[in-house]
Design a protein around this motif. Structure first.
Motif, PDB file in Angstrom:
ATOM      1  N   LEU A 110       0.811  -1.222   0.000  1.00 25.64           N
ATOM      2  CA  LEU A 110       0.000   0.000   0.000  1.00 25.64           C
ATOM      3  C   LEU A 110       0.843   1.269   0.000  1.00 25.64           C
ATOM      4  O   LEU A 110       0.337   2.348  -0.276  1.00 25.64           O
ATOM      5  CB  LEU A 110      -0.974  -0.001   1.177  1.00 25.64           C
ATOM      6  N   ASN A 111       2.131   1.139   0.266  1.00 20.45           N
ATOM      7  CA  ASN A 111       3.039   2.287   0.188  1.00 20.45           C
ATOM      8  C   ASN A 111       3.545   2.531  -1.223  1.00 20.45           C
ATOM      9  O   ASN A 111       4.202   3.533  -1.479  1.00 20.45           O
ATOM     10  CB  ASN A 111       4.249   2.077   1.111  1.00 20.45           C
TER      11      ASN A 111
ATOM     12  N   MET B  78     -11.904   3.466  -2.325  1.00 15.69           N
ATOM     13  CA  MET B  78     -12.336   2.103  -2.617  1.00 15.69           C
ATOM     14  C   MET B  78     -11.504   1.023  -1.912  1.00 15.69           C
ATOM     15  O   MET B  78     -11.398   1.053  -0.704  1.00 15.69           O
ATOM     16  CB  MET B  78     -12.419   1.937  -4.119  1.00 15.69           C
ATOM     17  N   ILE B  79     -10.937   0.039  -2.635  1.00 11.67           N
ATOM     18  CA  ILE B  79     -10.216  -1.046  -1.968  1.00 11.67           C
ATOM     19  C   ILE B  79      -9.015  -0.500  -1.199  1.00 11.67           C
ATOM     20  O   ILE B  79      -8.759  -0.890  -0.067  1.00 11.67           O
ATOM     21  CB  ILE B  79      -9.780  -2.138  -2.975  1.00 11.67           C
ATOM     22  N   TYR B  80      -8.306   0.429  -1.801  1.00 13.35           N
ATOM     23  CA  TYR B  80      -7.149   1.023  -1.120  1.00 13.35           C
ATOM     24  C   TYR B  80      -7.560   1.660   0.212  1.00 13.35           C
ATOM     25  O   TYR B  80      -6.926   1.448   1.242  1.00 13.35           O
ATOM     26  CB  TYR B  80      -6.476   2.079  -2.016  1.00 13.35           C
ATOM     27  N   GLY B  81      -8.637   2.414   0.201  1.00 17.81           N
ATOM     28  CA  GLY B  81      -9.106   3.070   1.418  1.00 17.81           C
ATOM     29  C   GLY B  81      -9.504   2.077   2.492  1.00 17.81           C
ATOM     30  O   GLY B  81      -9.179   2.239   3.668  1.00 17.81           O
ATOM     31  N   ARG B  82     -10.200   1.033   2.075  1.00 17.30           N
ATOM     32  CA  ARG B  82     -10.648   0.016   3.043  1.00 17.30           C
ATOM     33  C   ARG B  82      -9.465  -0.733   3.633  1.00 17.30           C
ATOM     34  O   ARG B  82      -9.368  -0.936   4.842  1.00 17.30           O
ATOM     35  CB  ARG B  82     -11.619  -0.953   2.344  1.00 17.30           C
ATOM     36  N   TRP B  83      -8.538  -1.171   2.777  1.00 15.84           N
ATOM     37  CA  TRP B  83      -7.381  -1.918   3.260  1.00 15.84           C
ATOM     38  C   TRP B  83      -6.446  -1.055   4.105  1.00 15.84           C
ATOM     39  O   TRP B  83      -5.768  -1.562   4.993  1.00 15.84           O
ATOM     40  CB  TRP B  83      -6.645  -2.573   2.095  1.00 15.84           C
ATOM     41  N   SER B  84      -6.441   0.236   3.854  1.00 16.84           N
ATOM     42  CA  SER B  84      -5.619   1.134   4.677  1.00 16.84           C
ATOM     43  C   SER B  84      -6.073   1.110   6.134  1.00 16.84           C
ATOM     44  O   SER B  84      -5.249   1.256   7.043  1.00 16.84           O
ATOM     45  CB  SER B  84      -5.689   2.566   4.135  1.00 16.84           C
ATOM     46  N   THR B  85      -7.380   0.912   6.363  1.00 18.24           N
ATOM     47  CA  THR B  85      -7.855   0.835   7.748  1.00 18.24           C
ATOM     48  C   THR B  85      -7.343  -0.429   8.434  1.00 18.24           C
ATOM     49  O   THR B  85      -7.090  -0.417   9.635  1.00 18.24           O
ATOM     50  CB  THR B  85      -9.405   0.874   7.845  1.00 18.24           C
ATOM     51  N   TYR B  86      -7.160  -1.508   7.673  1.00 16.90           N
ATOM     52  CA  TYR B  86      -6.608  -2.735   8.254  1.00 16.90           C
ATOM     53  C   TYR B  86      -5.133  -2.554   8.613  1.00 16.90           C
ATOM     54  O   TYR B  86      -4.648  -3.141   9.579  1.00 16.90           O
ATOM     55  CB  TYR B  86      -6.783  -3.930   7.311  1.00 16.90           C
TER      56      TYR B  86
END
Length: 176
Positions: free
Chosen positions: A69-70, A105-113
């Motif tokens: 994600l980075n 979207m997916i990036y935003g959701r996975w960033s919370t994890y």
């Protein structure tokens, strides 16, 4: 081989072309060096996460996701797609099905994890952040254009929960 410190600045940056001419299992450097051709010297050290493998091939651990994600190529690919994703607990096989249709979207959701491990899901929160980092893997089940209406995403998420039985406590972490 002998490590030559004066060439350390090239470690992980040299791309070489080599064609195997025989069936030897082991090749010694002095026998193949003449058939090697330097194709490129990368600006920075090669990093496997600088390449996005395609949505259907994403299957990464929490630690790998933190690295991915980075990277700009991952961010670009994931922030422009709505989708259904799967979190798998590799220690027991339990699954969590989630959807991503909000901001980034997916990036935003996975960033919370990455930030808290659980993405505000109560069942995942119970596992603890350290456990999540060591045991959870993330993959993508379905992707959709950013213009896809959210009810379509939600219907598909429900379908995956039923199909994978992730709402059954025996098999998964979905509370609904």
């Amino acid at each position: 081989y002998e490590q030559m410190n004066e060439f350390e600045k090239y470690f992980g940056r040299v791309v070489i072309e080599y064609h195997q001419k025989n069936r030897n299992v082991v090749n010694l450097a002095n026998t193949v060096i003449g058939r090697c051709k330097v194709l490129q010297i990368l600006e920075d050290t090669y990093d496997v996460y600088n390449i996005f493998p395609g949505y259907e091939k994403v299957n990464i651990s929490w630690k790998e996701m933190q690295n991915c994600l980075n990277k700009e190529v991952w961010k670009t690919a994931l922030e422009n797609q709505k989708g259904i994703y799967l979190i798998t607990d590799k220690s027991n096989g339990k699954m969590y099905v989630g959807s991503a249709s909000g901001e980034n979207m997916i990036y935003g959701r996975w960033s919370t994890y990455i930030k808290n491990g659980h993405g505000d899901n109560e069942e995942l929160r119970k596992k603890g952040f350290s456990y999540i980092k060591d045991n959870f893997c993330y993959s993508i089940l379905d992707i959709y254009k950013s213009t896809t209406p959210d009810p379509i995403i939600q219907d598909r998420e429900r379908w995956w929960k039923i199909t994978l039985q992730s709402s059954n406590k025996k098999y998964g972490y979905n509370g609904n």
